[in-house]
Design a protein around this motif. Sequence first.
Motif, PDB file in Angstrom:
ATOM      1  N   SER A   1     -55.839  94.520 -86.885  1.00  0.00           N
ATOM      2  CA  SER A   1     -54.464  94.659 -85.690  1.00  0.00           C
ATOM      3  C   SER A   1     -52.823  94.521 -86.179  1.00  0.00           C
ATOM      4  N   TYR A   2     -52.032  94.360 -85.515  1.00  0.00           N
ATOM      5  CA  TYR A   2     -50.709  94.877 -85.639  1.00  0.00           C
ATOM      6  C   TYR A   2     -50.192  94.481 -84.373  1.00  0.00           C
ATOM      7  N   VAL A   3     -48.969  92.662 -84.761  1.00  0.00           N
ATOM      8  CA  VAL A   3     -47.670  92.345 -84.264  1.00  0.00           C
ATOM      9  C   VAL A   3     -46.453  92.562 -85.164  1.00  0.00           C
ATOM     10  N   PRO A   4     -45.708  92.801 -84.185  1.00  0.00           N
ATOM     11  CA  PRO A   4     -44.303  92.412 -84.479  1.00  0.00           C
ATOM     12  C   PRO A   4     -43.664  91.130 -85.261  1.00  0.00           C
ATOM     13  N   GLU A   5     -42.789  91.154 -85.941  1.00  0.00           N
ATOM     14  CA  GLU A   5     -42.764  89.951 -86.787  1.00  0.00           C
ATOM     15  C   GLU A   5     -41.415  89.532 -85.817  1.00  0.00           C
TER      16      GLU A   5
ATOM     17  N   ASP B   1     -45.486  94.001 -77.734  1.00  0.00           N
ATOM     18  CA  ASP B   1     -45.727  94.761 -78.308  1.00  0.00           C
ATOM     19  C   ASP B   1     -46.783  94.738 -79.306  1.00  0.00           C
ATOM     20  N   GLY B   2     -47.803  95.562 -79.453  1.00  0.00           N
ATOM     21  CA  GLY B   2     -48.640  95.334 -80.770  1.00  0.00           C
ATOM     22  C   GLY B   2     -49.301  96.685 -80.821  1.00  0.00           C
TER      23      GLY B   2
ATOM     24  N   ILE C   1     -57.736 103.142 -81.592  1.00  0.00           N
ATOM     25  CA  ILE C   1     -56.244 102.747 -81.438  1.00  0.00           C
ATOM     26  C   ILE C   1     -55.559 102.174 -80.261  1.00  0.00           C
ATOM     27  N   GLY C   2     -55.477 100.564 -79.639  1.00  0.00           N
ATOM     28  CA  GLY C   2     -54.804 100.724 -78.326  1.00  0.00           C
ATOM     29  C   GLY C   2     -53.459 100.140 -79.765  1.00  0.00           C
ATOM     30  N   ALA C   3     -52.144 100.617 -78.751  1.00  0.00           N
ATOM     31  CA  ALA C   3     -51.505 100.253 -79.197  1.00  0.00           C
ATOM     32  C   ALA C   3     -50.002 100.420 -78.630  1.00  0.00           C
ATOM     33  N   GLU C   4     -49.156  99.736 -78.158  1.00  0.00           N
ATOM     34  CA  GLU C   4     -48.223  99.361 -76.947  1.00  0.00           C
ATOM     35  C   GLU C   4     -46.646  98.696 -77.522  1.00  0.00           C
ATOM     36  N   SER C   5     -45.079  99.457 -77.337  1.00  0.00           N
ATOM     37  CA  SER C   5     -44.384  99.280 -77.408  1.00  0.00           C
ATOM     38  C   SER C   5     -43.738  98.963 -76.155  1.00  0.00           C
ATOM     39  N   LEU C   6     -44.519  98.111 -75.140  1.00  0.00           N
ATOM     40  CA  LEU C   6     -44.183  97.973 -73.918  1.00  0.00           C
ATOM     41  C   LEU C   6     -42.347  97.050 -73.324  1.00  0.00           C
TER      42      LEU C   6
END
Length: 326
Positions: free
Chosen positions: A21-25, A171-172, A149-154
């Motif tokens: 997983s990844y989430v922005p800083e 986002d994540g 993958i599930g990915a969004e920049s909502l």
Amino acid sequence: MAERMEYPAFLSKAQIKAIGSYVPEQVISNSDLEKMVETDNEWILRRTGIEQRHKAANDQLTSHLAIAAVHDMFSRFPAVNAQGIDAILVATTTPDMPFPSVASQVQQAIGAANCLAMDVSAACAGFVSALQLANGLIMTGIYRNIIVIGAESLTRITDYTDRSTCILFGDGAGAVLLEASEQGAFLYSNADTEGSGGMHVYCNPDNKIVQNGREVYKWALSTVPDKVRDLLRKAGLTLGDLDWFVPHSANLRMIEAICERLELPIEKALQSVVRNGNTSAASIPLALDAAYKEGKLQSGHLLALYGFGSGLTQSGLLVRWTLGTA
């Protein structure tokens, strides 16, 4: 037209073999939102349970989040790499552009050769729908290793003048590797769509999210509990057999209400909304990875993954967890 069987046979040869997983800083706290729109921390917590959400940097697109989640998976599971990946499916409603797909950009970044790459657009049900599709591909015998993958920049499509919606979205990205196995771990799935309710959650011509939260809440509470029970019933199981319920993390209060109607303890629900906000297609894999890191998920646990949202669409999947302790 032939009548559909009430209890169709469900076959699976897919198992989850790795996760990342990844989430922005950058974090947007409730206090930050107080400076942007007429709201306050107490109001947000009371209505949503959300404490914070993450925001992609200006130069970070959805593909970057998806790629980072896959690299996280590779780093934590050394036996997993781009070699032998047959397909990449990315569930997203916020692609970098209409085309090329986010999946194709992930393929290029990780160097997977001879690989199908395709995006899936089913909003908050996207990740579960992509898992269902991946299982079907594996059942053909042609595909053996698939990254989902599930990915969004909502935050890019959030209207920060609308206090009813801007408090929700973040986002994540989360990724899993499905591997072909004779001991398939996908036990049963279902899906349902009510297109007549599509006007309750949509992206307007200004490329911003518009949501009638009251109507979506009513729809979810009136349909999701029965569909979850039906999913279990058709698999010959009950709520008592479940180790974990993993609904789409739209809103903590909604999850609490769904669990109450299911007569399922809220402690058996995994969520990612409190620290990440509503991340649409990314919310379920983020919840899974958080629980895996915390040691909550054990090999053999029975999970009910359940996505629901814009469309109005919903997808459920019963999964036997196949990873050991993190």
